[in-house]
Design a protein around this motif. Structure first.
Motif: not given
Length: 199
Positions: A57-72
């Motif tokens: 979120t902070q370093h790469l600027g992903f939104d909530a949806e992309l962050t969740q997908k990236a985490l998984e």
């Protein structure tokens, strides 16, 4: 071994293990899977230490949806091999063992989630050296190093541990910030992923 401390909190990545190779490879696979441009080697180095959600979120600027997908996606790759693509820093576990033998309390205080800690800890057989596993947990809203340290201290207190004089050993700015939030002294190792400029 004598010490002025009663309890030592240990960071994991960059302090006890060099987890960089596995983390770098996992990020590269994650970016490929999401169809995103690859981060540079310099960027990858900054990803070791902070909570994953902070990185996305902070370093790469992903939104909530992309962050969740990236985490998984990241966790799937990491638990299927990335976690064990690491090495122990020479002599560190000997120090943990010596402090335990001397009667000090030792706890992890890591931004890694419990699943990753157990995979790595069982692989390198170090979980037995720690009295408590202070880990991150998204579901418990335990996301940053300050939260992780609070969790470790609470867990140790419930076990009756002596928290009169606590030291945190780590390698990144997040370790300093988390420790300072709790009035804890910090020792920084130079072999990890932080540097003098960051500190």
């Amino acid at each position: 071994m004598t010490s002025k401390y009663t309890t030592i909190l240990w960071d994991l990545d960059g302090t006890i293990i060099d987890s960089g190779p596995g983390i770098f490879a996992t990020f590269r696979k994650t970016f490929d899977a999401l169809g995103l441009p690859q981060p540079t080697d310099a960027q990858l180095r900054t990803f070791v230490g902070p909570p994953l959600r902070t990185t996305f979120t902070q370093h790469l600027g992903f939104d909530a949806e992309l962050t969740q997908k990236a985490l998984e996606t990241y966790r799937d790759f990491y638990h299927s091999g990335g976690a064990t693509d690491a090495s122990l820093y020479e002599g560190v576990l000997d120090v943990v063992a010596a402090s335990k033998a001397a009667g000090l309390v030792n706890s992890l205080a890591t931004s890694k989630a419990i699943g990753g800690v157990k995979v790595v800890g069982e692989h390198f057989d170090f979980l037995r050296l720690f009295d408590f596993l202070g880990t991150a947990d998204v579901d418990a809203n335990r996301l940053n190093k300050t939260d992780v340290i609070a969790y470790a201290l609470e867990g140790l207190k419930s076990q009756g541990s002596n928290l009169e004089r606590v030291l945190l050993i780590g390698d990144r700015i997040h370790d300093i910030e988390g420790a300072r939030a709790h009035g804890i002294e910090v020792a920084l190792v130079e072999w990890g992923y932080g540097d003098a400029g960051e500190w």
